[in-house]
Design a protein around this motif. Structure first.
Motif, PDB file in Angstrom:
ATOM      1  N   VAL A   1       0.721  -1.133   0.164  1.00 13.47           N
ATOM      2  CA  VAL A   1       0.049  -0.095  -0.085  1.00 13.47           C
ATOM      3  C   VAL A   1       0.963   1.222  -0.139  1.00 13.47           C
ATOM      4  O   VAL A   1       0.578   1.891  -0.848  1.00 13.47           O
ATOM      5  N   ARG A   2       1.962   1.306   0.888  1.00 13.36           N
ATOM      6  CA  ARG A   2       2.867   2.417   0.809  1.00 13.36           C
ATOM      7  C   ARG A   2       3.556   2.716  -0.327  1.00 13.36           C
ATOM      8  O   ARG A   2       3.566   3.981  -1.065  1.00 13.36           O
ATOM      9  N   LYS A   3       4.132   1.818  -1.158  1.00 13.33           N
ATOM     10  CA  LYS A   3       4.426   1.888  -2.423  1.00 13.33           C
ATOM     11  C   LYS A   3       3.638   2.390  -3.548  1.00 13.33           C
ATOM     12  O   LYS A   3       3.710   3.064  -4.627  1.00 13.33           O
ATOM     13  N   PHE A   4       2.487   1.819  -3.477  1.00 12.80           N
ATOM     14  CA  PHE A   4       1.285   2.115  -4.405  1.00 12.80           C
ATOM     15  C   PHE A   4       0.858   3.548  -4.231  1.00 12.80           C
ATOM     16  O   PHE A   4       0.803   4.542  -5.189  1.00 12.80           O
ATOM     17  N   LEU A   5       0.999   4.118  -2.930  1.00 14.56           N
ATOM     18  CA  LEU A   5       0.515   5.666  -2.639  1.00 14.56           C
ATOM     19  C   LEU A   5       1.727   6.324  -2.981  1.00 14.56           C
ATOM     20  O   LEU A   5       1.382   7.420  -3.515  1.00 14.56           O
TER      21      LEU A   5
END
Length: 503
Positions: A100-104
């Motif tokens: 999720v962090r990388k996608f954001l």
């Protein structure tokens, strides 16, 4: 004598010693013989141990090689492997947070405004919404939300907010993501023959390591609401890319109000969420959308040409205005309603108001009745024309719109096996009952309005108009023409003042 005797004893002793040594030699010989006989078994045992040791060492080396190969090659190809890094959560839980962090980070680098619509996470967030709203941006002690067990994390994207997908995909691949784009026809153009085949992106899926991000694309419709399409894989697509059946969005199209968004910090990640998560989740549970059947409508008009006369155009304009006013009034009261009778038939059969129907018909479950309905319509400029029946039995309201266009509201009662609404003949007090199979409600778009219709529309229409519902009938008797009408007795004369009110 002593010497001789001593000599004899010495000789005897020497002789005895020889005998002893001879016995020891025999024993040693026997032992050697036994060892010699045991040597093949011993060698066999030694060989087995050596082989087992060699095999164990080889397996260990192979395992280490596999771990090295996965870490430094496959992880870079299919997505990064993340170590345990979030409080007391497991490595698998931590992977979800990192993805999720990388996608954001990915969408932020391309200035793409997305917001969280994942029902599992929003359900957890809703329980702590006040705390989350008031919390500072300090580090969280543990990963509570984005580490929750799930296969996907779902975000929404407004179509107007972003157009440059090629650059996004390139960056995503450099970050280790694999991606999938799902296209389908734009239903907003189905009414236009030359544009009806135009395709638009409906869903994106980004996969990294063991987790996936589902990005749902929302489009604005003419009824001033948001719509998302179904997720239908085309023949050439990889159906094992992710477990598609577990997706929360895409089984069918959905309709939503435009949400007010709130920027919050969840598990140390900045993300936008619907300001009222519980309202969004409730909306999601009843979001199914039905598209108007434009293809069937075109076929209908080929057989029965549309009435384009001045009177027909004027009636449709007035009916549209009346329907919009009725929807506004009932929505402000929080009363759920749907298109019923001839108005529902017009939507289903020809995607428009039937020009010779002369009224607008709505249905409301009696459980949703409110005493404020009549005063609210009167305040909106629609005087009450008649009120038949009572809340407990066969309630029906009619309001007068512009000129001769009226609004009829029928209240529906639910029994164990069917649903019904009532009718009353004013001059005789006779009661009638109209039976329908049980149905649920879906959203649709009609005359630029987001409105409910029965999901089981065909069964609903057939119940009212019979198997020949496709054939226009301009002479309609509400007491005899409907296929589902039943005689239901007579109102007692002493109740007429209450159940038969005409203005």
């Amino acid at each position: 004598m002593r010497t001789a005797g001593g000599a004899e004893r010495v000789v005897a002793a020497q002789a005895g010693g020889g005998a002893l040594r001879s016995g020891e030699d025999e024993r040693r010989g026997a032992a050697v013989g036994r060892r010699c006989r045991a040597a093949p078994g011993l060698m066999q045992k030694v060989n087995k141990n050596v082989v087992l040791a060699v095999l164990s060492l080889t397996s260990l080396v192979f395992l280490l090689f596999q771990l090295y190969y996965y870490k430094f090659y496959l992880s870079q190809k299919n997505g990064t492997v993340f170590s345990k890094a979030r409080g007391s959560q497991s490595g698998q839980d931590s992977t979800r947070w990192h993805v999720v962090r990388k996608f954001l980070g990915l969408i932020s680098s391309h200035n793409i405004p997305v917001y969280l619509i994942d029902p599992l996470i929003l359900g957890l967030v809703d329980k702590d919404i006040e705390q989350i709203r008031s919390s500072s941006d300090g580090p969280s002690p543990e990963c509570k939300y984005f580490c929750a067990p799930r296969d996907f994390t779902t975000f929404a994207l407004l179509d107007k907010a972003w157009k440059h997908e090629v650059g996004l995909f390139r960056t995503a691949e450099k970050m280790g993501f694999q991606w999938l784009k799902v296209l389908n026809k734009d239903p907003r153009l189905d009414g236009m023959d030359d544009l009806s085949g135009t395709e638009i992106p409906l869903h994106y899926i980004f996969k990294l390591a063991s987790h996936a991000i589902h990005l749902v694309v929302f489009y604005e419709r003419s009824g001033n609401f948001l719509w998302h399409g179904p997720l239908r894989l085309k023949q050439h697509m990889d159906r094992k890319f992710v477990p598609f059946r577990k997706l929360h969005f895409g089984r069918y199209p959905g309709a939503y109000e435009k949400p007010e968004l709130l920027l919050v910090s969840i598990d140390d990640l900045k993300v936008q969420i619907p300001k009222n998560p519980s309202s969004f989740l409730e909306e999601m549970s009843h979001s199914r959308f039905l598209e108007c059947r434009y293809r069937e409508a075109r076929a209908f008009f080929q057989v029965y040409p549309d009435d384009a006369s001045f009177d027909a155009v004027e009636f449709r304009r007035k009916a549209k205005s009346l329907l919009h006013l009725a929807a506004l009034t009932l929505n402000n009261l929080g009363v759920k309603f749907w298109l019923s009778s001839g108005t529902c038939l017009g939507w289903y059969r020809q995607c428009n108001v039937i020009p010779y129907s002369k009224d607008v018909d709505l249905g409301i479950f009696i459980r949703d009745y409110k005493a404020d309905i009549i005063p609210a319509f009167q305040k909106a400029g629609l005087p009450l024309k008649h009120k038949f029946g009572k809340v407990e039995d066969s309630l029906e309201l009619s309001f007068q719109g512009d000129d001769d266009v009226k609004l009829d509201i029928f209240f529906f009662y639910e029994e164990d096996d069917y649903i019904w609404n009532g009718g009353t003949q004013a001059k005789s007090g006779k009661k009638f009952k109209y039976l329908f199979p049980k149905f649920t409600l879906c959203w649709t778009e009609f005359v630029e309005l987001k409105v409910h219709v029965p999901c089981e529309t065909l069964q609903y229409v057939e119940a009212n108009y019979g198997p020949d519902w496709k054939v226009p009938v301009k002479t309609w008797d509400w007491k005899n023409s409907p296929s589902n009408v039943q005689y239901n007795g007579v109102w007692p004369v002493d109740e007429w003042d209450e159940v038969i009110q005409i203005y």
